[in-house]
Design an enzyme around this catalytic site. Structure first.
Site, PDB file in Angstrom:
ATOM      1  N   LYS A 197     -38.960  77.146  56.772  1.00  0.00           N
ATOM      2  CA  LYS A 197     -38.576  76.414  55.568  1.00  0.00           C
ATOM      3  C   LYS A 197     -38.982  74.956  55.752  1.00  0.00           C
ATOM      4  O   LYS A 197     -38.439  74.249  56.605  1.00  0.00           O
ATOM      5  CB  LYS A 197     -37.073  76.525  55.320  1.00  0.00           C
ATOM      6  CG  LYS A 197     -36.621  75.910  54.000  1.00  0.00           C
ATOM      7  CD  LYS A 197     -35.129  76.162  53.799  1.00  0.00           C
ATOM      8  CE  LYS A 197     -34.637  75.601  52.482  1.00  0.00           C
ATOM      9  NZ  LYS A 197     -33.175  75.821  52.300  1.00  0.00           N
ATOM     10  N   ARG A 218     -33.827  66.060  54.338  1.00  0.00           N
ATOM     11  CA  ARG A 218     -33.507  67.132  55.288  1.00  0.00           C
ATOM     12  C   ARG A 218     -34.576  67.276  56.358  1.00  0.00           C
ATOM     13  O   ARG A 218     -34.729  68.343  56.946  1.00  0.00           O
ATOM     14  CB  ARG A 218     -33.333  68.441  54.516  1.00  0.00           C
ATOM     15  CG  ARG A 218     -32.153  68.398  53.558  1.00  0.00           C
ATOM     16  CD  ARG A 218     -32.053  69.643  52.716  1.00  0.00           C
ATOM     17  NE  ARG A 218     -30.853  69.585  51.874  1.00  0.00           N
ATOM     18  CZ  ARG A 218     -30.750  70.115  50.677  1.00  0.00           C
ATOM     19  NH1 ARG A 218     -31.777  70.753  50.146  1.00  0.00           N
ATOM     20  NH2 ARG A 218     -29.633  70.021  49.982  1.00  0.00           N
ATOM     21  N   LYS A 249     -40.941  79.560  53.076  1.00  0.00           N
ATOM     22  CA  LYS A 249     -40.563  78.835  51.866  1.00  0.00           C
ATOM     23  C   LYS A 249     -41.034  77.396  51.992  1.00  0.00           C
ATOM     24  O   LYS A 249     -40.708  76.748  53.007  1.00  0.00           O
ATOM     25  CB  LYS A 249     -39.037  78.891  51.712  1.00  0.00           C
ATOM     26  CG  LYS A 249     -38.493  78.217  50.465  1.00  0.00           C
ATOM     27  CD  LYS A 249     -36.955  78.358  50.407  1.00  0.00           C
ATOM     28  CE  LYS A 249     -36.412  77.706  49.151  1.00  0.00           C
ATOM     29  NZ  LYS A 249     -34.939  77.817  49.054  1.00  0.00           N
ATOM     30  N   TYR A 314     -38.819  83.069  40.244  1.00  0.00           N
ATOM     31  CA  TYR A 314     -38.042  82.948  39.016  1.00  0.00           C
ATOM     32  C   TYR A 314     -38.662  83.749  37.881  1.00  0.00           C
ATOM     33  O   TYR A 314     -38.021  83.956  36.846  1.00  0.00           O
ATOM     34  CB  TYR A 314     -37.909  81.469  38.638  1.00  0.00           C
ATOM     35  CG  TYR A 314     -37.204  80.683  39.725  1.00  0.00           C
ATOM     36  CD1 TYR A 314     -35.826  80.733  39.857  1.00  0.00           C
ATOM     37  CD2 TYR A 314     -37.932  79.918  40.647  1.00  0.00           C
ATOM     38  CE1 TYR A 314     -35.179  80.042  40.873  1.00  0.00           C
ATOM     39  CE2 TYR A 314     -37.293  79.215  41.661  1.00  0.00           C
ATOM     40  CZ  TYR A 314     -35.919  79.286  41.773  1.00  0.00           C
ATOM     41  OH  TYR A 314     -35.284  78.610  42.780  1.00  0.00           O
TER      42      TYR A 314
END
Length: 327
Positions: A197, A218, A249, A314
């Site tokens: 990620k 992050r 991801k 999505y």
């Protein structure tokens, strides 16, 4: 033999031939649709930066889950948006917190007709928006966070989830979650490790969807977009700790990583087509710059071709319908 005897265009001459020799196909059963449920909503609410994506009420979530099953989508990944947050993200552990309630709602509605997954991370539930607990100095405390992840995993499993998705990129998270699940009698709950990620700019619209309270960034725990070998190390560690599946991801900017991960492991590989990837296409289509449906299917095909067996997107429900029309 050279041209004119060899003519590769023979295998492209019409739709039937192209369909016959197609090397890569996306199946609706390989698609997972992320869904957001917000505590306290009585009607679904649109996410402005993600056209067509909703923050669901509990009732609309149930209906959306049924629609996904009817479309043949392989799974649903649930994210909770609480009405209030605190420093420890306690709402993610609370059996009556919105995410655990949503898991129970969806499982009761669709049973085992699809795979019910849940995001296992504190970022939606913390007042500071980070994926873990903070030290007094404001750093994310890896080991204290693991304790919370273990509790959160057991709470989600007790709610009936099929797959937990630890996504915080804490060292040791997969092993801690696996041991906690097993100790609580949830040996059959699978772990989809967000093994790779990246600290990506493509996550922006997602933070609107979960109403993120993030302060800072992050980069101290998500990966540097420049690094590939580090990703393979992360994957190796997660598989050794008991991951049943691993995920990359974002997806499209990291197709080389997807391919390398696929070559490195013998567990299923997933890729998450994240909010920024989705929003770019929707914005371009809204301006009339691209053929929207063709681009949806082309992006999904490229992720599948790179080696992802499972794709979170999505567009999952719409894409499943388009794929059934195509094939």
């Amino acid at each position: 033999m050279p041209y004119p005897e060899i003519r590769p265009r023979r295998l492209r001459r019409n739709a039937a031939v192209r369909r016959l020799v197609s090397e890569t196909r996306v199946d609706p059963a390989e698609l997972v649709v992320p869904m957001f449920v917000k505590e306290g909503l009585t009607e679904p609410r649109a996410v402005a930066s993600l056209p067509g994506v909703l923050q669901h009420s509990r009732d609309s979530l149930r209906k959306a889950a049924v629609e996904a099953v009817q479309a043949g989508v392989g799974g649903i990944m649930l994210f909770g948006v609480p009405a209030s947050r605190d420093a420890t993200g306690s709402g993610g552990i609370d059996p009556n917190g919105i995410l655990n309630v949503a898991i129970r709602d969806v499982v009761s509605e669709v049973g085992d007709a699809t795979v019910v997954m849940s995001d296992l991370c504190l970022d939606e539930f913390t007042s500071h928006g980070h994926c873990g607990l903070l030290t007094p100095e404001g750093d994310v405390d890896n080991d204290a966070t693991l304790v919370a992840y273990a509790e959160m995993a057991v709470a989600q499993a007790a709610a009936g989830v099929d797959v937990v998705g630890p996504s915080g990129m804490m060292d040791g998270q997969v092993g801690v979650v696996r041991r906690a699940l097993d100790a609580a009698g949830h040996q059959d709950v699978a772990v989809l490790a967000y093994a790779v990620k990246y600290a990506s700019a493509f996550f922006g619209p997602f933070r609107d969807a979960v109403e993120s309270a993030l302060e800072g960034d992050r980069r101290a725990y998500q990966q540097d977009p420049a690094n590939l070998r580090e990703s393979l190390r992360e994957v190796e560690l997660d598989v050794a700790e008991g991951a049943d599946m691993v995920m990359v991801k974002p997806a499209l900017p990291y197709l080389d990583v997807v391919s390398a991960v696929r070559a490195a492991v013998d567990v299923p590989v997933a890729a998450y087509q994240v909010s920024g990837e989705y929003a770019m296409v929707e914005a371009a289509a809204a301006n009339g710059w691209v053929d929207r449906e063709r681009m949806i299917l082309e992006t999904l095909t490229s992720i599948r071709r790179a080696g992802a067996q499972i794709i979170l997107t999505y567009w999952a429900v719409e894409a499943a319908q388009l794929l059934r029309q195509r094939y």
